[in-house]
Enzyme design. Structure first.
Site, PDB file in Angstrom:
ATOM      1  N   CYS A  77       2.782  -2.305   9.570  1.00 53.30           N
ATOM      2  CA  CYS A  77       1.650  -1.467   9.970  1.00 53.30           C
ATOM      3  C   CYS A  77       0.779  -1.157   8.767  1.00 53.30           C
ATOM      4  CB  CYS A  77       2.147  -0.163  10.589  1.00 53.30           C
ATOM      5  SG  CYS A  77       0.842   0.973  11.104  1.00 53.30           S
ATOM      6  N   ASP A  78      -0.526  -1.341   8.921  1.00 51.85           N
ATOM      7  CA  ASP A  78      -1.502  -0.809   7.978  1.00 51.85           C
ATOM      8  C   ASP A  78      -1.834   0.589   8.455  1.00 51.85           C
ATOM      9  OD1 ASP A  78      -3.695  -0.027   6.510  1.00 51.85           O
ATOM     10  OD2 ASP A  78      -4.860  -1.845   6.859  1.00 51.85           O
TER      11      ASP A  78
ATOM     12  N   TYR B  43      -6.759   9.799  -6.026  1.00 51.59           N
ATOM     13  CA  TYR B  43      -5.349  10.040  -5.750  1.00 51.59           C
ATOM     14  C   TYR B  43      -5.020  11.522  -5.867  1.00 51.59           C
ATOM     15  CZ  TYR B  43      -0.264   9.771  -6.091  1.00 51.59           C
ATOM     16  OH  TYR B  43       1.089   9.956  -5.888  1.00 51.59           O
TER      17      TYR B  43
ATOM     18  N   VAL C 263       8.606   8.390 -10.947  1.00 50.85           N
ATOM     19  CA  VAL C 263       9.796   7.589 -10.681  1.00 50.85           C
ATOM     20  C   VAL C 263       9.448   6.137 -10.969  1.00 50.85           C
ATOM     21  CG1 VAL C 263      11.576   7.022  -8.999  1.00 50.85           C
ATOM     22  CG2 VAL C 263      10.391   9.227  -8.851  1.00 50.85           C
TER      23      VAL C 263
END
Length: 252
Positions: free
Chosen positions: A58-59, A150, A183
């Site tokens: 899925c996009d 972002y 991370v």
């Protein structure tokens, strides 16, 4: 097997943190639906424990594809009990060079997808009187990072988490966000940094800012997820849980 019989949907699940979430949910007994723009079938085949496993491509920036995925989940399982909105993109952006198209893409993937999945699955959770929605925020909102699109998207994720908690909190649904530090996932390690510090240098700088002096690993986040989706956390909602070794120690 505290989640035996529950159905969990995880986005961004083919690798990294999302895959660690799938591993934890399966180990705790849930049916796991792994959703990713890259085919997650191979990753799903490696999951052990739990109930049924399903991988769906899925996009999540495309509402029609989200509708198709949520329809498949509801047809197969009846409802989604646990929704983990983990997928995200993090291109380097600044005011001078960022296009409006890229800005909108970041918001569509990182923010709007949460709304689309929650809108599809919340009615079933409400009818059942139980549900868990966990979003992926970021400690970047408390830093001097300059990734404009972002950083803005993750701040919005935090506010959206609280807004959903306000609306759904009286129906047995909890909505929280996990805000990771840095991370060393495949996505981070493969990120282009022209003329910038190396990944090792970035990791060393971040670790130096933490009170716990080791690099974060995906299990740190999946352990937090395991708690937030359990009945032990049924009085916790609208919270941004920073899982970053103490790098961010104020605010949310």
């Amino acid at each position: 097997m505290a989640l035996d019989g529950k159905t969990a949907v995880v986005t961004g699940a083919a690798r990294g943190i999302g895959y660690a979430y799938c591993q934890r949910l399966a180990a705790d007994g849930a049916h796991v639906v792994a959703v990713d723009i890259d085919d997650p079938v191979d990753a799903v085949s490696e999951l052990t424990g739990g109930g049924d496993k399903l991988g769906l491509v899925c996009d999540i920036s495309d509402p029609s594809q989200v509708d198709a995925v949520t329809g498949t989940v509801l047809d197969r399982y009846g409802r989604c009990d646990i929704l983990v909105n983990n997928a995200g993109i993090f291109p380097s952006t600044d005011l001078e060079h960022m296009s409006i198209e890229l800005w909108r893409e970041v918001q569509a993937v990182n923010v709007e997808s949460i709304l689309l999945f929650a809108r599809a699955f919340a009615p079933g959770m409400r009818a059942a009187g139980w549900g868990r929605i966990v979003n992926t925020g970021s400690g970047i909102t408390l830093t001097q990072n300059r990734d404009l699109a972002y950083m803005t998207s993750k701040g919005t994720v935090h506010v959206l988490t609280r807004a959903l908690a306000n609306e759904l909190g009286d129906s047995g649904i909890t909505i929280n966000a996990i805000a990771p530090g840095l991370v060393a996932t495949q996505g981070f390690l493969g990120r282009a940094r022209p003329n910038g510090p190396t990944t090792d240098e970035v990791l060393a700088r971040v670790t130096a800012l933490q009170t716990i002096k080791r690099q974060s690993v995906a299990a740190d986040l999946s352990n937090a997820l395991g708690f937030l989706v359990s009945d032990d956390a049924d009085f916790i909602t609208g919270q941004i849980l920073h899982v970053d070794g103490g790098m961010t120690r104020t605010g949310a």
